[in-house]
Design a protein around this motif. Sequence first.
Motif, PDB file in Angstrom:
ATOM      1  N   ASP A 402       0.822  -1.210   0.000  1.00 13.12           N
ATOM      2  CA  ASP A 402       0.000   0.000   0.000  1.00 13.12           C
ATOM      3  C   ASP A 402       0.859   1.265   0.000  1.00 13.12           C
ATOM      4  O   ASP A 402       0.420   2.313  -0.493  1.00 13.12           O
ATOM      5  CB  ASP A 402      -0.939  -0.003   1.205  1.00 13.12           C
ATOM      6  CG  ASP A 402      -2.235  -0.753   0.914  1.00 13.12           C
ATOM      7  OD1 ASP A 402      -2.240  -1.576  -0.031  1.00 13.12           O
ATOM      8  OD2 ASP A 402      -3.236  -0.537   1.617  1.00 13.12           O
ATOM      9  N   GLY A 403       2.069   1.189   0.522  1.00 11.02           N
ATOM     10  CA  GLY A 403       2.964   2.343   0.446  1.00 11.02           C
ATOM     11  C   GLY A 403       3.321   2.708  -0.973  1.00 11.02           C
ATOM     12  O   GLY A 403       3.530   3.892  -1.289  1.00 11.02           O
ATOM     13  N   SER A 404       3.365   1.721  -1.858  1.00  6.85           N
ATOM     14  CA  SER A 404       3.657   1.976  -3.272  1.00  6.85           C
ATOM     15  C   SER A 404       2.390   2.253  -4.068  1.00  6.85           C
ATOM     16  O   SER A 404       2.410   3.044  -5.018  1.00  6.85           O
ATOM     17  CB  SER A 404       4.419   0.789  -3.864  1.00  6.85           C
ATOM     18  OG  SER A 404       5.684   0.645  -3.233  1.00  6.85           O
ATOM     19  N   ALA A 405       1.281   1.613  -3.689  1.00  9.76           N
ATOM     20  CA  ALA A 405      -0.008   1.971  -4.301  1.00  9.76           C
ATOM     21  C   ALA A 405      -0.318   3.437  -4.035  1.00  9.76           C
ATOM     22  O   ALA A 405      -0.927   4.122  -4.865  1.00  9.76           O
ATOM     23  CB  ALA A 405      -1.114   1.073  -3.757  1.00  9.76           C
ATOM     24  N   LEU A 406       0.131   3.932  -2.896  1.00  5.96           N
ATOM     25  CA  LEU A 406      -0.070   5.343  -2.553  1.00  5.96           C
ATOM     26  C   LEU A 406       0.649   6.258  -3.551  1.00  5.96           C
ATOM     27  O   LEU A 406       0.143   7.333  -3.895  1.00  5.96           O
ATOM     28  CB  LEU A 406       0.443   5.602  -1.138  1.00  5.96           C
ATOM     29  CG  LEU A 406       0.167   6.986  -0.540  1.00  5.96           C
ATOM     30  CD1 LEU A 406      -1.331   7.187  -0.328  1.00  5.96           C
ATOM     31  CD2 LEU A 406       0.929   7.138   0.786  1.00  5.96           C
ATOM     32  N   VAL A 407       1.813   5.824  -4.029  1.00  7.10           N
ATOM     33  CA  VAL A 407       2.524   6.593  -5.056  1.00  7.10           C
ATOM     34  C   VAL A 407       1.679   6.678  -6.324  1.00  7.10           C
ATOM     35  O   VAL A 407       1.577   7.735  -6.967  1.00  7.10           O
ATOM     36  CB  VAL A 407       3.897   5.958  -5.361  1.00  7.10           C
ATOM     37  CG1 VAL A 407       4.605   6.713  -6.486  1.00  7.10           C
ATOM     38  CG2 VAL A 407       4.770   5.922  -4.109  1.00  7.10           C
ATOM     39  N   LEU A 408       1.060   5.575  -6.696  1.00  2.16           N
ATOM     40  CA  LEU A 408       0.212   5.565  -7.888  1.00  2.16           C
ATOM     41  C   LEU A 408      -1.012   6.452  -7.698  1.00  2.16           C
ATOM     42  O   LEU A 408      -1.437   7.142  -8.629  1.00  2.16           O
ATOM     43  CB  LEU A 408      -0.201   4.132  -8.219  1.00  2.16           C
ATOM     44  CG  LEU A 408       0.952   3.169  -8.532  1.00  2.16           C
ATOM     45  CD1 LEU A 408       0.411   1.756  -8.757  1.00  2.16           C
ATOM     46  CD2 LEU A 408       1.746   3.632  -9.744  1.00  2.16           C
ATOM     47  N   TYR A 409      -1.573   6.445  -6.501  1.00  3.38           N
ATOM     48  CA  TYR A 409      -2.702   7.331  -6.213  1.00  3.38           C
ATOM     49  C   TYR A 409      -2.283   8.789  -6.353  1.00  3.38           C
ATOM     50  O   TYR A 409      -2.988   9.603  -6.971  1.00  3.38           O
ATOM     51  CB  TYR A 409      -3.227   7.052  -4.806  1.00  3.38           C
ATOM     52  CG  TYR A 409      -4.456   7.861  -4.439  1.00  3.38           C
ATOM     53  CD1 TYR A 409      -5.735   7.433  -4.786  1.00  3.38           C
ATOM     54  CD2 TYR A 409      -4.335   9.069  -3.751  1.00  3.38           C
ATOM     55  CE1 TYR A 409      -6.858   8.181  -4.454  1.00  3.38           C
ATOM     56  CE2 TYR A 409      -5.456   9.819  -3.410  1.00  3.38           C
ATOM     57  CZ  TYR A 409      -6.707   9.368  -3.768  1.00  3.38           C
ATOM     58  OH  TYR A 409      -7.823  10.116  -3.445  1.00  3.38           O
ATOM     59  N   ALA A 410      -1.121   9.127  -5.791  1.00  5.61           N
ATOM     60  CA  ALA A 410      -0.616  10.503  -5.900  1.00  5.61           C
ATOM     61  C   ALA A 410      -0.374  10.878  -7.356  1.00  5.61           C
ATOM     62  O   ALA A 410      -0.664  12.009  -7.783  1.00  5.61           O
ATOM     63  CB  ALA A 410       0.669  10.650  -5.092  1.00  5.61           C
ATOM     64  N   LEU A 411       0.135   9.929  -8.135  1.00  2.00           N
ATOM     65  CA  LEU A 411       0.397  10.187  -9.548  1.00  2.00           C
ATOM     66  C   LEU A 411      -0.910  10.448 -10.296  1.00  2.00           C
ATOM     67  O   LEU A 411      -0.985  11.363 -11.131  1.00  2.00           O
ATOM     68  CB  LEU A 411       1.138   9.000 -10.163  1.00  2.00           C
ATOM     69  CG  LEU A 411       1.456   9.093 -11.651  1.00  2.00           C
ATOM     70  CD1 LEU A 411       2.334  10.306 -11.960  1.00  2.00           C
ATOM     71  CD2 LEU A 411       2.135   7.805 -12.136  1.00  2.00           C
ATOM     72  N   ARG A 412      -1.941   9.661 -10.010  1.00  4.28           N
ATOM     73  CA  ARG A 412      -3.229   9.880 -10.662  1.00  4.28           C
ATOM     74  C   ARG A 412      -3.799  11.246 -10.295  1.00  4.28           C
ATOM     75  O   ARG A 412      -4.355  11.949 -11.150  1.00  4.28           O
ATOM     76  CB  ARG A 412      -4.219   8.777 -10.276  1.00  4.28           C
ATOM     77  CG  ARG A 412      -5.481   8.782 -11.142  1.00  4.28           C
ATOM     78  CD  ARG A 412      -6.454   7.716 -10.740  1.00  4.28           C
ATOM     79  NE  ARG A 412      -7.108   8.039  -9.466  1.00  4.28           N
ATOM     80  CZ  ARG A 412      -8.187   7.388  -8.998  1.00  4.28           C
ATOM     81  NH1 ARG A 412      -8.707   6.385  -9.698  1.00  4.28           N
ATOM     82  NH2 ARG A 412      -8.711   7.720  -7.838  1.00  4.28           N
ATOM     83  N   GLU A 413      -3.638  11.630  -9.032  1.00  4.76           N
ATOM     84  CA  GLU A 413      -4.092  12.952  -8.610  1.00  4.76           C
ATOM     85  C   GLU A 413      -3.297  14.051  -9.311  1.00  4.76           C
ATOM     86  O   GLU A 413      -3.831  15.111  -9.625  1.00  4.76           O
ATOM     87  CB  GLU A 413      -3.956  13.096  -7.091  1.00  4.76           C
ATOM     88  CG  GLU A 413      -4.845  12.174  -6.276  1.00  4.76           C
ATOM     89  CD  GLU A 413      -6.310  12.496  -6.461  1.00  4.76           C
ATOM     90  OE1 GLU A 413      -6.770  13.525  -5.941  1.00  4.76           O
ATOM     91  OE2 GLU A 413      -7.013  11.702  -7.144  1.00  4.76           O
TER      92      GLU A 413
END
Length: 481
Positions: A402-413
Amino acid sequence: MLLTSPRLRAALLATASATLVAATLPAPAPVALGIGDPLFPHLGNPGYDVLAYDIALTYKGDNSKPLDAVTKIDARATQRLERVNLDFTHGKVRSVEVDGARADFATAGEDLVVTPREAVEAGSRVRVTVTHTSDPTGGKGGWVRTTDGLAMANQADAAHRVFPGNDHPADKAAFTFRVTAPGKLTVVANGLPVAKTRNGATNTWTYRTRHPMATELAQVSIGESAVVHREGPHGLPLRDVVPAADRAKLEPWLAKTPAQIEWMERQVGRYPFETYGILVAGAETGFELETQTLSLFERSLFTRPEYPEWYVDSVMVHELAHQWFGDSVSPRAWSDLWLNEGHASWYEAMYAQEYADKPLEERMREAYRLSDGWRAAGGPPAAPEPPAPGKQISLFRPVVYDGSALVLYALREEIGAGEFRRLEREWVRDHRDGTAGTADFTRLASDIAGRDLSEFFEAWLYGRRTPPMPGHPDWKSAAVK
């Protein structure tokens, strides 16, 4: 008749003497090599590219006894090789041949060091044949002993506990498995079946992959199994491998796979391999594993009543998503692991949001709250701390999920949902059947966004503290104790 002067004769004698001394000097001692992966310095070997493995295994029905094995490795030399290093341990080597000729061999660390009669020249093809045993005892990855046989769990660096090879995902190759087992047992491996022949009380099963595969993703299942066939999207052949006694009990779970594949195809495009299925093993591993075309699951995941249906569904999608992220597109280095696990966790969470009303934003907000602690404990997503000595699986920490999924979420934002979706689809299309790393991903993201995202990625992937979340200035990370 050759006449020489005394001075010339002395010079010739000196040269001959020096040559004799050089010839009698011992060769340098064999040493373990590696390709320089920061997390696994001795993993992989330089100087060649493996093209294909042909692995023959003989299982006699006792998973506490070593299997007899012959591994043939076809490779192309990328430099002149006086010696060929292979990753291999936990088995006995009986003989080695290079291009059909017997070769000397020795061990150094967890390397099998082969000395052919003649050096292998750069650019030439070579076949190394190792006759050995493959020991399923001792743990630490590789073979998993099940209630009725064996399966494999080679991640991250344990394939060389099963067979010799170049045990790093940067060197993918074709695989053929030829497994001989007692007639009452069923054998399934990566790829599709090629042949099954009966030899008295045993059968020999042959499987072959149609796409290159990393050694960590190899899978061979031997047991009293039922193989359940069905059809997936576009006529894709699906086959699940389950304990025969549990076939009816597990059918409701197995039947979910076609729709899950359809869902993943809507997200990122066509399924990348020739077949898919799940392997349910009677073993307590503490993990599930995305072995290529045949993902490994513990039986208890599907039978323990405390696991809600949405959770099991999400885990199934996590391993399915890996077929695109981690299997078809493999990491160039183990520090690129965040690309595998971050994406699998992302699609797991997206599926739970769509089918189980588990909001992605809530999960990501909680991940943000914990992120600084995860980074402090295990390093940032793209620069993880090395695993604990002797505990390689400790590399798989919350920061890479989830720490890396969070990077993807930030990227989408940061770039918008439309551009993010385009990035995901182009990533798996452009690097299909290959290897790629963090720099490749960040470069593609910048190209699609139409602007330089290097500062964004530097902070999110390598920072010791979690950057502010785009669009969510109120999100806070808990203080690190």
